[in-house]
Design an enzyme around this catalytic site. Sequence first.
Site, PDB file in Angstrom:
ATOM      1  N   GLU A   1       1.475  -8.120  -8.176  1.00  0.00           N
ATOM      2  CA  GLU A   1       0.876  -8.669  -6.812  1.00  0.00           C
ATOM      3  C   GLU A   1       0.824  -9.974  -6.829  1.00  0.00           C
ATOM      4  OE1 GLU A   1      -1.682  -4.542  -6.323  1.00  0.00           O
ATOM      5  OE2 GLU A   1      -2.834  -6.488  -6.763  1.00  0.00           O
TER       6      GLU A   1
ATOM      7  N   HIS B   1      -9.592  -7.197  -1.610  1.00  0.00           N
ATOM      8  CA  HIS B   1      -8.777  -6.547  -2.584  1.00  0.00           C
ATOM      9  C   HIS B   1      -8.950  -6.918  -3.925  1.00  0.00           C
ATOM     10  CE1 HIS B   1      -5.099  -4.320  -4.285  1.00  0.00           C
ATOM     11  NE2 HIS B   1      -5.011  -5.618  -4.953  1.00  0.00           N
TER      12      HIS B   1
ATOM     13  N   TYR C   1       0.831  -1.282  -0.047  1.00  0.00           N
ATOM     14  CA  TYR C   1      -0.152  -0.007  -0.071  1.00  0.00           C
ATOM     15  C   TYR C   1       0.794   1.211   0.109  1.00  0.00           C
ATOM     16  CZ  TYR C   1      -4.227  -2.724   0.729  1.00  0.00           C
ATOM     17  OH  TYR C   1      -5.160  -3.910   0.455  1.00  0.00           O
TER      18      TYR C   1
HETATM   19  P1  IDP Z   1      -9.657  -0.255  -3.517  1.00  0.00           P
HETATM   20  O1  IDP Z   1      -9.053  -1.101  -2.424  1.00  0.00           O
HETATM   21  O2  IDP Z   1     -11.067  -0.146  -3.802  1.00  0.00           O
HETATM   22  O3  IDP Z   1      -8.602   0.026  -4.558  1.00  0.00           O
HETATM   23  P2  IDP Z   1      -7.936   2.105  -2.463  1.00  0.00           P
HETATM   24  O4  IDP Z   1      -8.143   3.680  -2.565  1.00  0.00           O
HETATM   25  O5  IDP Z   1      -6.836   1.570  -3.421  1.00  0.00           O
HETATM   26  O6  IDP Z   1      -9.123   1.283  -2.580  1.00  0.00           O
HETATM   27  O7  IDP Z   1      -7.616   1.898  -1.079  1.00  0.00           O
HETATM   28  C1  IDP Z   1      -6.972   0.756  -0.597  1.00  0.00           C
HETATM   29  C2  IDP Z   1      -7.558   0.237   0.751  1.00  0.00           C
HETATM   30  O8  IDP Z   1      -7.468   1.424   1.624  1.00  0.00           O
HETATM   31  C3  IDP Z   1      -9.072   0.239   0.589  1.00  0.00           C
HETATM   32  O9  IDP Z   1      -9.433  -1.089   0.249  1.00  0.00           O
HETATM   33  C4  IDP Z   1      -9.368   0.220   2.154  1.00  0.00           C
HETATM   34  O10 IDP Z   1      -9.204  -0.845   2.897  1.00  0.00           O
HETATM   35  C5  IDP Z   1      -8.287   1.203   2.609  1.00  0.00           C
HETATM   36  N1  IDP Z   1      -9.087   2.772   2.656  1.00  0.00           N
HETATM   37  C6  IDP Z   1      -9.490   3.597   1.330  1.00  0.00           C
HETATM   38  N2  IDP Z   1      -9.958   4.584   1.553  1.00  0.00           N
HETATM   39  C7  IDP Z   1      -9.996   4.619   2.886  1.00  0.00           C
HETATM   40  C8  IDP Z   1     -10.593   5.732   3.822  1.00  0.00           C
HETATM   41  O11 IDP Z   1     -10.973   6.679   3.577  1.00  0.00           O
HETATM   42  N3  IDP Z   1     -10.535   5.357   5.302  1.00  0.00           N
HETATM   43  C9  IDP Z   1     -10.048   4.239   5.559  1.00  0.00           C
HETATM   44  N4  IDP Z   1      -9.620   3.143   4.715  1.00  0.00           N
HETATM   45  C10 IDP Z   1      -9.550   3.521   3.431  1.00  0.00           C
HETATM   46 MG    MG Z   2      -6.653   0.137  -4.933  1.00  0.00          MG
END
Ligand code: IDP
Ligand code: MG
Length: 139
Positions: free
Chosen positions: A128, A117, A51
Site C-alpha cells: 500500500e 485506514h 479493496y
Molecule cells: P478495516 O478498515 O478496519 O480493516 P475492513 O473489514 O478491512 O475494516 O473493511 C474495509 C472498510 O470497508 C472499512 O474500513 C469500512 O470503511 C468499510 N466497511 C467494512 N465493513 C462494513 C460494513 O459492514 N458496512 C459498510 N462498510 C463497511
Molecule cells: Mg482492512
Amino acid sequence: MVTNKTFTMLKPDSVEKGNIGGIVEKITASGFRIVAMKLTQLTKADAEAFYAVHSERPFYGELVTYMTRGPIVAAILEKENAVEDFRTLIGATNPAEAVEGTIRNMFADSISENAVHGSDSDENAAIEGAFHFSGREMF
Ligand code: IDP
Ligand code: MG
C-alpha cells in the site's frame, strides 16, 4: 519480516470535516514518525483494487464511492510494532465498538465512514505504501 512501518489513509470524511490536524496530532503523539505524507485522491480503479478483497461484500460499491468522493491523506508511518500498534490506535472497524480515545471513537461516524485506514499486515503495508509513494517521497 517485521518492517516497523505501516500505511494509513485519512479517508474523505476526515478531510471534509477538517479533522486532518486532529488525527495527525493523535498519530504523532502516539509515537509514530511520519515517513511520507500527501493529499491525494483515489480513482475508481484505485479504490476497487485497494479493496478487491471485499469485492463480494454487499458494501463494496458504497465503499468505492465513499473512498473516491474527495481527497484523502495518504501516509507511511514508522514505529516499533507499527502495524499492530496502529490498528490498536485506530480502534474497531465499527466506531460504535471502538475503545474510548481511539481515532475511530473520536473521529468516525459509522462503520462505513470510519475516518481512517490502517494496514492489516507488514506485507500489505509495504504494498500500500509503494502504491502511493516513490522512494524520493519517503524520508
Ligand atoms: P478495516 O478498515 O478496519 O480493516 P475492513 O473489514 O478491512 O475494516 O473493511 C474495509 C472498510 O470497508 C472499512 O474500513 C469500512 O470503511 C468499510 N466497511 C467494512 N465493513 C462494513 C460494513 O459492514 N458496512 C459498510 N462498510 C463497511
Ligand atoms: Mg482492512
